[in-house]
Motif scaffolding. Structure first.
Motif, PDB file in Angstrom:
ATOM      1  N   VAL A 209       0.829  -1.202   0.000  1.00 47.45           N
ATOM      2  CA  VAL A 209       0.000   0.000   0.000  1.00 47.45           C
ATOM      3  C   VAL A 209       0.864   1.251   0.000  1.00 47.45           C
ATOM      4  O   VAL A 209       1.879   1.331   0.692  1.00 47.45           O
ATOM      5  CB  VAL A 209      -0.960   0.034   1.220  1.00 47.45           C
ATOM      6  CG1 VAL A 209      -1.862  -1.187   1.218  1.00 47.45           C
ATOM      7  CG2 VAL A 209      -0.211   0.123   2.542  1.00 47.45           C
ATOM      8  N   GLY A 210       0.464   2.209  -0.815  1.00 46.17           N
ATOM      9  CA  GLY A 210       1.042   3.536  -0.724  1.00 46.17           C
ATOM     10  C   GLY A 210       0.370   4.284   0.415  1.00 46.17           C
ATOM     11  O   GLY A 210      -0.725   3.924   0.857  1.00 46.17           O
ATOM     12  N   ILE A 211       1.030   5.309   0.901  1.00 44.82           N
ATOM     13  CA  ILE A 211       0.471   6.137   1.972  1.00 44.82           C
ATOM     14  C   ILE A 211       0.351   7.552   1.433  1.00 44.82           C
ATOM     15  O   ILE A 211       1.353   8.202   1.124  1.00 44.82           O
ATOM     16  CB  ILE A 211       1.365   6.103   3.228  1.00 44.82           C
ATOM     17  CG1 ILE A 211       1.491   4.662   3.741  1.00 44.82           C
ATOM     18  CG2 ILE A 211       0.800   7.014   4.311  1.00 44.82           C
ATOM     19  CD1 ILE A 211       2.441   4.513   4.911  1.00 44.82           C
ATOM     20  N   GLY A 212      -0.891   8.013   1.297  1.00 48.79           N
ATOM     21  CA  GLY A 212      -1.122   9.328   0.719  1.00 48.79           C
ATOM     22  C   GLY A 212      -0.767  10.439   1.683  1.00 48.79           C
ATOM     23  O   GLY A 212      -0.936  10.303   2.898  1.00 48.79           O
ATOM     24  N   PRO A 213      -0.274  11.569   1.177  1.00 41.90           N
ATOM     25  CA  PRO A 213       0.114  12.690   2.035  1.00 41.90           C
ATOM     26  C   PRO A 213      -1.086  13.489   2.514  1.00 41.90           C
ATOM     27  O   PRO A 213      -2.222  13.258   2.080  1.00 41.90           O
ATOM     28  CB  PRO A 213       0.988  13.537   1.109  1.00 41.90           C
ATOM     29  CG  PRO A 213       0.386  13.304  -0.250  1.00 41.90           C
ATOM     30  CD  PRO A 213      -0.055  11.856  -0.246  1.00 41.90           C
ATOM     31  N   THR A 214      -0.832  14.424   3.403  1.00 44.91           N
ATOM     32  CA  THR A 214      -1.864  15.363   3.818  1.00 44.91           C
ATOM     33  C   THR A 214      -2.382  16.099   2.589  1.00 44.91           C
ATOM     34  O   THR A 214      -1.589  16.587   1.783  1.00 44.91           O
ATOM     35  CB  THR A 214      -1.285  16.379   4.819  1.00 44.91           C
ATOM     36  OG1 THR A 214      -0.760  15.672   5.942  1.00 44.91           O
ATOM     37  CG2 THR A 214      -2.347  17.357   5.283  1.00 44.91           C
ATOM     38  N   SER A 237     -11.604  18.270   7.469  1.00 41.95           N
ATOM     39  CA  SER A 237     -11.944  17.106   8.298  1.00 41.95           C
ATOM     40  C   SER A 237     -10.744  16.610   9.106  1.00 41.95           C
ATOM     41  O   SER A 237     -10.773  15.503   9.645  1.00 41.95           O
ATOM     42  CB  SER A 237     -12.464  15.968   7.412  1.00 41.95           C
ATOM     43  OG  SER A 237     -13.594  16.371   6.671  1.00 41.95           O
ATOM     44  N   ASN A 238      -9.660  17.417   9.174  1.00 38.82           N
ATOM     45  CA  ASN A 238      -8.439  17.064   9.916  1.00 38.82           C
ATOM     46  C   ASN A 238      -7.727  15.839   9.349  1.00 38.82           C
ATOM     47  O   ASN A 238      -7.016  15.134  10.068  1.00 38.82           O
ATOM     48  CB  ASN A 238      -8.743  16.833  11.403  1.00 38.82           C
ATOM     49  CG  ASN A 238      -9.235  18.089  12.085  1.00 38.82           C
ATOM     50  OD1 ASN A 238      -8.727  19.181  11.844  1.00 38.82           O
ATOM     51  ND2 ASN A 238     -10.244  17.946  12.932  1.00 38.82           N
ATOM     52  N   VAL A 239      -7.921  15.585   8.071  1.00 35.39           N
ATOM     53  CA  VAL A 239      -7.251  14.459   7.429  1.00 35.39           C
ATOM     54  C   VAL A 239      -5.752  14.727   7.353  1.00 35.39           C
ATOM     55  O   VAL A 239      -5.317  15.821   6.993  1.00 35.39           O
ATOM     56  CB  VAL A 239      -7.820  14.233   6.008  1.00 35.39           C
ATOM     57  CG1 VAL A 239      -6.925  13.305   5.202  1.00 35.39           C
ATOM     58  CG2 VAL A 239      -9.228  13.675   6.091  1.00 35.39           C
ATOM     59  N   CYS A 240      -4.941  13.722   7.704  1.00 34.05           N
ATOM     60  CA  CYS A 240      -3.489  13.873   7.569  1.00 34.05           C
ATOM     61  C   CYS A 240      -2.915  12.893   6.555  1.00 34.05           C
ATOM     62  O   CYS A 240      -1.746  13.007   6.181  1.00 34.05           O
ATOM     63  CB  CYS A 240      -2.792  13.705   8.918  1.00 34.05           C
ATOM     64  SG  CYS A 240      -2.586  11.997   9.430  1.00 34.05           S
ATOM     65  N   GLY A 241      -3.714  11.920   6.115  1.00 40.45           N
ATOM     66  CA  GLY A 241      -3.206  10.963   5.143  1.00 40.45           C
ATOM     67  C   GLY A 241      -4.256   9.929   4.797  1.00 40.45           C
ATOM     68  O   GLY A 241      -5.382   9.965   5.306  1.00 40.45           O
ATOM     69  N   HIS A 285       6.616  15.461   3.168  1.00 43.31           N
ATOM     70  CA  HIS A 285       5.175  15.613   3.003  1.00 43.31           C
ATOM     71  C   HIS A 285       4.393  14.386   3.464  1.00 43.31           C
ATOM     72  O   HIS A 285       3.156  14.414   3.493  1.00 43.31           O
ATOM     73  CB  HIS A 285       4.844  15.913   1.536  1.00 43.31           C
ATOM     74  CG  HIS A 285       5.241  14.828   0.580  1.00 43.31           C
ATOM     75  ND1 HIS A 285       6.510  14.296   0.527  1.00 43.31           N
ATOM     76  CD2 HIS A 285       4.517  14.153  -0.360  1.00 43.31           C
ATOM     77  CE1 HIS A 285       6.563  13.364  -0.401  1.00 43.31           C
ATOM     78  NE2 HIS A 285       5.370  13.254  -0.946  1.00 43.31           N
ATOM     79  N   LYS A 286       5.118  13.325   3.857  1.00 41.72           N
ATOM     80  CA  LYS A 286       4.428  12.107   4.284  1.00 41.72           C
ATOM     81  C   LYS A 286       4.686  11.757   5.751  1.00 41.72           C
ATOM     82  O   LYS A 286       4.229  10.718   6.224  1.00 41.72           O
ATOM     83  CB  LYS A 286       4.858  10.935   3.402  1.00 41.72           C
ATOM     84  CG  LYS A 286       4.520  11.126   1.932  1.00 41.72           C
ATOM     85  CD  LYS A 286       3.752   9.981   1.390  1.00 41.72           C
ATOM     86  CE  LYS A 286       3.372  10.216  -0.067  1.00 41.72           C
ATOM     87  NZ  LYS A 286       3.412   8.984  -0.845  1.00 41.72           N
ATOM     88  N   GLY A 292       0.203   8.823  11.312  1.00 44.72           N
ATOM     89  CA  GLY A 292      -1.210   8.493  11.478  1.00 44.72           C
ATOM     90  C   GLY A 292      -1.489   7.030  11.182  1.00 44.72           C
ATOM     91  O   GLY A 292      -2.255   6.369  11.894  1.00 44.72           O
ATOM     92  N   ALA A 293      -0.850   6.503  10.123  1.00 45.67           N
ATOM     93  CA  ALA A 293      -1.033   5.090   9.767  1.00 45.67           C
ATOM     94  C   ALA A 293      -0.496   4.176  10.863  1.00 45.67           C
ATOM     95  O   ALA A 293      -1.100   3.143  11.188  1.00 45.67           O
ATOM     96  CB  ALA A 293      -0.342   4.791   8.443  1.00 45.67           C
ATOM     97  N   LEU A 294       0.643   4.556  11.444  1.00 45.65           N
ATOM     98  CA  LEU A 294       1.223   3.762  12.528  1.00 45.65           C
ATOM     99  C   LEU A 294       0.349   3.821  13.779  1.00 45.65           C
ATOM    100  O   LEU A 294       0.113   2.808  14.441  1.00 45.65           O
ATOM    101  CB  LEU A 294       2.632   4.258  12.840  1.00 45.65           C
ATOM    102  CG  LEU A 294       3.677   4.041  11.744  1.00 45.65           C
ATOM    103  CD1 LEU A 294       4.970   4.770  12.082  1.00 45.65           C
ATOM    104  CD2 LEU A 294       3.950   2.557  11.532  1.00 45.65           C
TER     105      LEU A 294
END
Length: 321
Positions: A209-214, A237-241, A285-286, A292-294
């Motif tokens: 999986v890739g991890i999208g940036p903010t 919505s406070n999305v960070c990734g 940028h990631k 967040g993913a961790l």
């Protein structure tokens, strides 16, 4: 009978000499010194502890430093594994190469691989060595493809390129990524053609999986995966990734947004059922999106670079998480 200190010291030196210099077997050394194997092991350990024997590891590439960083990050973030590319360049090529090396080492006949999308995954596949001896692999895509930015970054294209390196069968979601209406997306995801791939993918041996940036409204148009309106909504919505276009905040909490209902994708709750979810990402940028993913526990394995993981740890320290 108790041994004098001088005699015991001599035994340690002799044991070390025979073991390290003469490369003798432990049983032969024990016979030569007329001691038991238990005593010999103790003598060799004390020879190391007391500095009679010194072991120097020549490490020009800071491999030990990287290893220690990996062990620390693995324990802190509860990962099964982590691979840190010794790079401070910030480009995704070093990380993609490290990921490709790992994937090549894990390949076997009949392996099942799921994947999402992104530039790093695209480059990873290019770096794969490939083999004509490994066959019958299965590749599943986890989200729709039509309409995504950049043909080479599309999951279906990445799957096709992977199958050029290793022979097998691809199961791709031939559906749009974004629908105009949420009802359309839900209808597609309820269809058997979609659910059958999700069901098959659940038994994947490896999920990349890739991890999208903010979400960034300042990003160049060519690199944007979402339109400007979507990005503004996500930032509010406070999305960070995101992983597979499932959005979360810095603490790993899922960010539900009406826009997300229009995406054709596999949910994170489903992806977490996979055996080994490998997140591949790096760069300034990631940093927040990786953290967040961790924090969400969405990854089993992380592949990144040295600078990025150090920055992730520093951000976690600042936030007290």
């Amino acid at each position: 009978m108790a041994l004098s200190q001088d005699y015991k010291h001599d035994l340690k030196v002799k044991a070390a000499y025979y073991y390290y210099k003469k490369d003798m077997k432990l049983a032969d050394i024990a016979d030569t010194l007329n001691v038991s194997r238990v005593t010999l092991n103790k003598l060799l350990k004390e020879a190391l502890d007391e500095g009679i024997v010194r072991i120097d590891i020549v490490d020009h590439d800071n491999t030990i430093g990287i290893l220690e960083l990996e062990e620390m990050a693995k324990e802190r973030f509860h990962l099964k594994d982590i691979e840190i590319a010794p790079s401070f360049s910030g480009t995704c090529h070093d990380v993609a190469y490290a990921a490709a090396r790992m994937v090549d080492s894990l390949m076997f006949d009949g392996i099942k691989i799921s994947l999402t999308w992104g530039a790093t995954l695209e480059i990873l596949v290019d770096y794969l060595t490939g083999s004509n001896f490994i066959k019958d692999i299965e590749v599943y895509t986890l989200l729709g493809a039509q309409g995504t930015i950049g043909m080479q970054m599309q999951p279906n294209t990445i799957a096709q390129n992977l199958l050029r390196k290793y022979k097998g069968t691809g199961y791709v979601m031939n559906a749009p990524f974004v629908c105009e209406k949420a009802e359309t997306a839900q209808s597609i995801m309820s269809d058997k053609s979609f659910t059958s791939i999700v069901d098959k993918a659940r038994s994947s041996d490896l999920t990349l999986v890739g991890i999208g940036p903010t979400p960034n409204t300042a990003a160049s148009k060519s690199s944007m995966r979402y339109d400007m309106e979507t990005i503004r909504e996500l930032k509010n919505s406070n999305v960070c990734g995101d992983i597979c276009s499932n959005f979360y905040d810095i603490y790993g909490n899922i960010c539900n947004n009406p826009l997300c209902d229009r995406f054709v994708k596999t949910g994170l709750d489903e992806i977490q059922k996979h055996k080994n979810v490998v997140g591949i990402a790096n760069g300034d940028h990631k940093v927040a999106s990786i953290l967040g993913a961790l924090n969400g526990g969405y990854l089993d394995t992380l592949i990144t670079d040295q600078k990025t993981i150090v920055d992730v740890i520093e951000m976690a320290d600042r936030l007290g998480i």
